[in-house]
Scaffold this motif. Structure first.
Motif, PDB file in Angstrom:
ATOM      1  N   ALA A  51       1.011 -10.042  12.775  1.00 48.25           N
ATOM      2  CA  ALA A  51       2.393  -9.880  12.920  1.00 48.25           C
ATOM      3  C   ALA A  51       2.910 -10.392  14.213  1.00 48.25           C
ATOM      4  O   ALA A  51       3.830 -10.241  14.775  1.00 48.25           O
ATOM      5  CB  ALA A  51       2.820  -8.173  12.949  1.00 48.25           C
ATOM      6  N   GLN A  57       6.845 -13.347   5.787  1.00 46.44           N
ATOM      7  CA  GLN A  57       8.338 -12.513   5.418  1.00 46.44           C
ATOM      8  C   GLN A  57       8.384 -12.463   4.180  1.00 46.44           C
ATOM      9  O   GLN A  57       8.485 -13.439   3.245  1.00 46.44           O
ATOM     10  CB  GLN A  57       9.297 -12.897   6.374  1.00 46.44           C
ATOM     11  CG  GLN A  57      10.597 -12.405   6.143  1.00 46.44           C
ATOM     12  CD  GLN A  57      11.938 -12.721   6.609  1.00 46.44           C
ATOM     13  OE1 GLN A  57      12.816 -12.223   6.328  1.00 46.44           O
ATOM     14  NE2 GLN A  57      12.012 -13.762   7.185  1.00 46.44           N
ATOM     15  N   MET A  69       7.728   0.271   9.828  1.00 40.43           N
ATOM     16  CA  MET A  69       7.425  -0.608  10.473  1.00 40.43           C
ATOM     17  C   MET A  69       6.780  -0.456  11.713  1.00 40.43           C
ATOM     18  O   MET A  69       7.164   0.503  12.441  1.00 40.43           O
ATOM     19  CB  MET A  69       8.635  -1.652  10.628  1.00 40.43           C
ATOM     20  CG  MET A  69       8.832  -2.675   9.820  1.00 40.43           C
ATOM     21  SD  MET A  69      10.199  -3.611  10.365  1.00 40.43           S
ATOM     22  CE  MET A  69      11.203  -3.735   8.870  1.00 40.43           C
ATOM     23  N   ASP A  72       5.546  -4.088  16.502  1.00 41.63           N
ATOM     24  CA  ASP A  72       5.281  -5.629  16.488  1.00 41.63           C
ATOM     25  C   ASP A  72       6.023  -5.946  15.358  1.00 41.63           C
ATOM     26  O   ASP A  72       6.712  -7.269  15.584  1.00 41.63           O
ATOM     27  CB  ASP A  72       3.896  -5.813  16.265  1.00 41.63           C
ATOM     28  CG  ASP A  72       2.801  -5.409  17.580  1.00 41.63           C
ATOM     29  OD1 ASP A  72       3.552  -5.378  18.598  1.00 41.63           O
ATOM     30  OD2 ASP A  72       1.770  -5.444  17.610  1.00 41.63           O
ATOM     31  N   GLU A  73       5.995  -5.482  14.173  1.00 43.63           N
ATOM     32  CA  GLU A  73       6.473  -6.097  12.965  1.00 43.63           C
ATOM     33  C   GLU A  73       8.091  -6.016  13.255  1.00 43.63           C
ATOM     34  O   GLU A  73       8.648  -7.210  12.911  1.00 43.63           O
ATOM     35  CB  GLU A  73       6.248  -5.366  11.715  1.00 43.63           C
ATOM     36  CG  GLU A  73       6.973  -5.703  10.531  1.00 43.63           C
ATOM     37  CD  GLU A  73       6.544  -5.003   9.306  1.00 43.63           C
ATOM     38  OE1 GLU A  73       7.031  -5.355   8.104  1.00 43.63           O
ATOM     39  OE2 GLU A  73       5.897  -3.983   9.446  1.00 43.63           O
ATOM     40  N   ARG A  88      10.122  -7.555   5.014  1.00 48.13           N
ATOM     41  CA  ARG A  88       9.025  -6.958   5.675  1.00 48.13           C
ATOM     42  C   ARG A  88       8.014  -7.996   5.916  1.00 48.13           C
ATOM     43  O   ARG A  88       8.077  -9.052   5.222  1.00 48.13           O
ATOM     44  CB  ARG A  88       8.190  -6.024   4.646  1.00 48.13           C
ATOM     45  CG  ARG A  88       9.099  -4.828   4.698  1.00 48.13           C
ATOM     46  CD  ARG A  88       9.318  -3.860   5.872  1.00 48.13           C
ATOM     47  NE  ARG A  88       7.981  -3.421   6.484  1.00 48.13           N
ATOM     48  CZ  ARG A  88       7.346  -2.342   6.362  1.00 48.13           C
ATOM     49  NH1 ARG A  88       8.024  -1.129   5.736  1.00 48.13           N
ATOM     50  NH2 ARG A  88       6.344  -1.997   6.854  1.00 48.13           N
ATOM     51  N   LEU A  89       7.206  -8.122   6.727  1.00 48.39           N
ATOM     52  CA  LEU A  89       6.044  -9.089   6.903  1.00 48.39           C
ATOM     53  C   LEU A  89       4.970  -8.577   5.966  1.00 48.39           C
ATOM     54  O   LEU A  89       4.327  -7.301   5.958  1.00 48.39           O
ATOM     55  CB  LEU A  89       5.291  -8.979   8.302  1.00 48.39           C
ATOM     56  CG  LEU A  89       6.455  -9.538   9.466  1.00 48.39           C
ATOM     57  CD1 LEU A  89       5.623  -9.347  10.858  1.00 48.39           C
ATOM     58  CD2 LEU A  89       6.853 -10.853   9.134  1.00 48.39           C
ATOM     59  N   CYS A  91       1.581  -9.236   5.785  1.00 52.17           N
ATOM     60  CA  CYS A  91       0.558  -9.072   6.326  1.00 52.17           C
ATOM     61  C   CYS A  91       0.619  -7.388   6.712  1.00 52.17           C
ATOM     62  O   CYS A  91      -0.718  -6.927   6.885  1.00 52.17           O
ATOM     63  CB  CYS A  91       0.104  -9.879   7.549  1.00 52.17           C
ATOM     64  SG  CYS A  91       1.387  -9.720   8.713  1.00 52.17           S
ATOM     65  N   GLN A  92       1.588  -6.932   6.692  1.00 52.52           N
ATOM     66  CA  GLN A  92       1.608  -5.536   7.193  1.00 52.52           C
ATOM     67  C   GLN A  92       1.889  -4.676   5.940  1.00 52.52           C
ATOM     68  O   GLN A  92       2.072  -3.141   6.131  1.00 52.52           O
ATOM     69  CB  GLN A  92       2.739  -5.111   8.221  1.00 52.52           C
ATOM     70  CG  GLN A  92       2.767  -6.085   9.456  1.00 52.52           C
ATOM     71  CD  GLN A  92       1.648  -5.775  10.153  1.00 52.52           C
ATOM     72  OE1 GLN A  92       1.181  -4.799  10.685  1.00 52.52           O
ATOM     73  NE2 GLN A  92       0.672  -6.672  10.406  1.00 52.52           N
TER      74      GLN A  92
END
Length: 110
Positions: A51, A57, A69, A72-73, A88-89, A91-92
């Motif tokens: 993140a 994204q 979230m 960090d995100e 959203r990211l 990776c999360q």
């Protein structure tokens, strides 16, 4: 017993891919995009899923309840380009049975 889920991922060229992803490998959405080569090498997951960048994204198109979230995100998306309300990211977003049928679109490269 492994449980696979179905995802719809629209790449940066506007092409939608029907993807089957395993829920038993602790993968996240960014890693799925990379493993299926839906984004050019070196344009996604640049920070390795921490993140710390916004290269993964995506816009969530379906009405799934995703986990909240992290700070960090949230902070990363506050500084990113092309951010929308549904950003959203990748990776999360963990690949879990709860997100079966998730539809996302990759954000443009920054």
């Amino acid at each position: 017993m492994s449980l696979d889920i179905n995802l719809k991922i629209t790449d940066r060229n506007g092409v939608t891919h029907d993807i089957v992803a395993p829920t038993d490998m602790a993968m996240n959405l960014m890693e799925v995009v990379r493993s299926y080569e839906l984004a050019e090498e070196g344009t996604i997951g640049i920070c390795g899923g921490m993140a710390m960048c916004a290269s993964c994204q995506c816009y969530v198109k379906s009405a799934h309840e995703l986990p909240e979230m992290s700070d960090d995100e949230d902070a990363m998306l506050a500084e990113a380009f092309h951010v929308e309300d549904n950003s959203r990211l990748g990776c999360q977003i963990q690949i879990t049975p709860e997100i079966d049928g998730l539809e996302v679109e990759l954000a443009p490269e920054s």
